[in-house]
Scaffold this active site. Structure first.
Site, short mmCIF file in Angstrom:
data_model
loop_
_atom_site.label_atom_id
_atom_site.label_comp_id
_atom_site.label_asym_id
_atom_site.label_seq_id
_atom_site.Cartn_x
_atom_site.Cartn_y
_atom_site.Cartn_z
N LEU A 198 0.88 -1.17 0.00
CA LEU A 198 0.00 0.00 0.00
C LEU A 198 0.91 1.21 0.00
O LEU A 198 1.96 1.22 0.66
CB LEU A 198 -0.90 0.03 1.24
CG LEU A 198 -1.96 -1.07 1.38
CD1 LEU A 198 -2.71 -0.91 2.70
CD2 LEU A 198 -2.95 -1.04 0.22
N ASP A 199 0.53 2.24 -0.73
CA ASP A 199 1.33 3.46 -0.73
C ASP A 199 1.43 4.03 0.68
O ASP A 199 0.58 3.77 1.53
CB ASP A 199 0.69 4.51 -1.65
CG ASP A 199 0.71 4.12 -3.11
OD1 ASP A 199 1.52 3.25 -3.48
OD2 ASP A 199 -0.11 4.66 -3.87
N LYS A 200 2.46 4.82 0.88
CA LYS A 200 2.67 5.44 2.20
C LYS A 200 1.41 6.15 2.70
O LYS A 200 1.03 6.02 3.86
CB LYS A 200 3.84 6.43 2.12
CG LYS A 200 4.10 7.18 3.42
CD LYS A 200 5.25 8.16 3.26
CE LYS A 200 5.49 8.93 4.55
NZ LYS A 200 6.60 9.91 4.41
N THR A 203 -1.71 5.66 1.84
CA THR A 203 -2.93 4.85 1.84
C THR A 203 -3.05 4.07 3.14
O THR A 203 -2.09 3.45 3.58
CB THR A 203 -2.93 3.87 0.65
OG1 THR A 203 -2.76 4.62 -0.56
CG2 THR A 203 -4.22 3.08 0.59
N ARG A 208 -4.83 5.79 -8.07
CA ARG A 208 -4.51 7.21 -8.16
C ARG A 208 -4.34 7.64 -9.62
O ARG A 208 -4.84 8.71 -10.02
CB ARG A 208 -3.26 7.50 -7.35
CG ARG A 208 -3.42 7.17 -5.87
CD ARG A 208 -2.09 7.16 -5.13
NE ARG A 208 -1.47 8.47 -5.10
CZ ARG A 208 -0.23 8.69 -4.65
NH1 ARG A 208 0.51 7.68 -4.23
NH2 ARG A 208 0.25 9.92 -4.64
#
Length: 435
Positions: A229-231, A233, A336
Site C-alpha cells: 500500500l502506498d505510504k 494509503t 490514483r
C-alpha cells in the site's frame, strides 16, 4: 502489541456498513474489524525456509510457446512453496542455466526444447531492525498476519525510510521467514515487471550488505510482504509468515483472485457513476515518482491495468464523491493514476492533481457561504490521498478456507466524509447515496 482503534461515528459506520452489505457475491467465512479475530486451525507446516539447494532440471516441452524463465521455473516449483522472488534471486545469483549456459536476466525467454536447470538459492539475513511499533492487527495465525496499516507508514525500508516501517514493526512482533528481493539494475530490466501484484523491486543500497557474498548481493531478502500500500494509503494488508504462504498468496495476486475493495474521496464526480477503466500504466517520463495512465499499448514499459469503480455518495452538488474501487490488476499507484485519467483526482493527492485549491474550487460554489470557512479549515488539514483499503479477501494458503476482512477508514478520512455529508444534508441537496 495491537493498537486500539476507535469506532467510527454512527453516520460513518452506517455508510460503511451499507457499502459492505453490497458485497455478497462470494460466501464470507470470516470478517473482523479488531485484533481479537479467532485464528485459523491449520496443520503445522514445516516448509518455512529449508528450500535452499532444491534442484530442478527439466526440458521445456516441445511446441510450448516462449515464456520468461523465472515464470516457467516458478510454475514448476511454486507448488513446493518456492516463491517467484526466490526463483528470481537464484537467477541473479547465477544458479540458473538454459542449455548449459548460465542466465542472469529474470526476463530471459525460454522455448520448447530448451533444457532448464535451477538450484534454489539459500536465504540471506535481512538487514532491517526490529522496532517496537504498535500494530493494528486484524487477524493472525501461524501462517498469515492481516494488519490495518495507518496512513503515513511506509511498508518496507527504503532510502530515506530505513526505520519506522511496517516491516520494522512486524519483525518485532513475530518471527517470520525472509524472502528474496530483486535489486533494481541500471538497464531497467525489471521496470516493466514491478507491480503491487508481483515482486517488489527497490534499490539494493537501502540495505547494509556486510557479510553478504557478492554472488547474492543482488538477491537480498525481505520479510513476507506479498503486496503493498502506498505510504499515504491506509487499510488492510496481508503478510506471509512462511515461504509456502508467501508463494501461495503471491500466486493468488498474480491470478487476480484476491478480493480488494478500496474507498476514496474524489475531487468531482466521475461520469458515468459506475464503470470499468482499462488504461495501461507506466512511469511518467517527466516525474519518476509518478505513474501515468495511457490509452492503448504504445508505451514500451506500460503494463495493462484495469479497475472498476462505482460512486457510492455524491456531495455538494457534485463537488466531491465517495467512490468505491475494485481492482482487476494491481499496478503501482493504479487507483490514483486511473482517478486522474478519469478527471477525478483523489482529494488530497497532490502528486496526481487532487490539490486543496482544486477541491475548494469545486466545493465552494456548490455550498452555502456559511460552510466555506469550515471546509477551508478541514481541507487544509488533509495531508494524504483520501484512499483506504477497506476490504480484503483471500484463500488461506494452508487450510484453503476463504477469509474476508473489513475495516472502516481512519479519523482523518471520516472527518472529511462527515463534513461533506453534513454540508450536503444541510443544504437540502438530493445527492445522497447512489444505488
Amino acid at each position: 502489541m495491537a493498537a486500539a482503534t476507535a469506532p467510527p461515528p454512527p453516520a460513518i459506520a452506517a455508510t460503511f456498513s451499507a457499502l459492505l452489505r453490497r458485497h455478497t457475491v462470494r460466501p464470507i467465512y470470516a470478517r473482523c474489524v479488531s485484533s481479537n479475530a479467532r485464528p485459523e486451525a491449520v496443520e503445522p507446516e514445516s516448509r518455512s525456509g529449508g528450500l535452499g539447494g532444491t534442484r530442478l532440471q527439466e526440458a521445456v516441452p516441445a511446441g510450448e510457446g516462449r515464456s520468461r524463465v523465472d515464470a516457467w521455473i516458478s510454475a514448476r516449483l511454486g507448488g513446493g512453496g518456492v516463491s517467484r522472488a526466490r526463483v528470481q534471486a537464484s537467477i541473479r545469483a547465477g544458479l540458473v542455466a538454459v542449455n548449459g549456459r548460465p542466465v542472469s536476466k529474470v526476463s530471459h525467454m525460454v522455448k520448447g526444447g530448451d533444457l532448464v536447470s535451477c538450484t534454489v538459492s539459500e536465504l540471506q539475513p535481512l538487514r532491517a531492525e526490529a522496532e517496537d511499533i504498535p500494530l493494528d492487527i486484524v487477524y493472525e495465525d501461524d501462517h498469515v498476519l492481516v494488519v490495518n496499516k495507518p496512513a503515513h507508514m511506509v511498508v518496507h525500508p527504503a532510502p530515506g525510510n530505513a526505520n519506522g516501517t511496517l516491516v520494522n514493526a512486524i519483525l518485532h512482533h513475530c518471527r517470520i521467514s525472509t524472502f528474496t528481493c530483486l535489486a533494481r539494475n541500471s538497464t531497467g530490466d525489471e521496470c516493466p515487471d514491478s507491480s503491487d501484484d508481483d515482486i517488489d523491486v527497490f534499490d539494493v543500497d537501502q540495505f547494509t550488505t556486510e557479510d553478504v557474498s557478492s554472488e547474492v548481493r543482488d538477491a537480498l531478502v525481505r520479510p513476507g510482504i506479498v503486496h503493498r500500500l502506498d505510504k499515504g494509503t491506509s487499510g488492510l494488508l496481508v503478510v506471509a509468515k512462511d515461504e509456502h504462504s508467501h508463494a501461495q498468496l503471491a500466486k493468488q495476486f498474480r491470478l487476480h483472485t484476491i478480493r480488494r475493495v478500496y474507498i476514496s474521496l474524489t475531487c468531482g464526480v466521475p461520469h458515468p457513476n459506475s464503470g470499468r477503466i482499462e488504461a495501461s500504466i507506466a512511469r511518467d517520463p517527466n516525474n519518476r515518482i509518478r505513474m501515468i495512465a495511457i490509452a492503448g499499448s504504445g508505451h514500451r514499459y506500460a503494463r495493462n491495468a484495469a479497475s472498476r469503480y462505482k460512486v457510492r455518495e455524491v456531495f455538494a452538488g457534485g463537488g466531491s464523491a465517495l467512490v468505491e474501487w475494485r481492482l482487476e490488476t494491481g499496478r503501482t499507484h493504479q487507483i490514483r493514476a486511473h482517478a486522474k485519467y478519469l478527471g477525478i483526482p483523489l482529494l488530497g493527492d497532490e502528486t496526481y492533481g487532487g490539490t486543496k485549491s482544486l477541491a475548494l474550487s469545486l466545493l465552494r460554489p456548490r455550498t452555502p457561504s456559511k460552510y466555506h470557512s469550515g471546509l477551508s479549515d478541514l481541507i487544509s488539514k488533509v495531508d494524504r490521498p483520501c484512499l483506504h483499503a477497506a476490504l480484503l479477501g483471500f484463500k488461506h494458503p494452508h487450510s484453503g478456507k476463504i477469509l474476508e476482512f473489513s475495516c472502516p477508514p481512519p479519523d482523518d478520512f471520516t472527518e472529511v466524509l462527515a463534513e461533506l455529508q453534513c454540508v450536503t444534508s444541510a443544504d437540502g441537496q438530493n445527492d445522497g447515496i447512489v444505488g
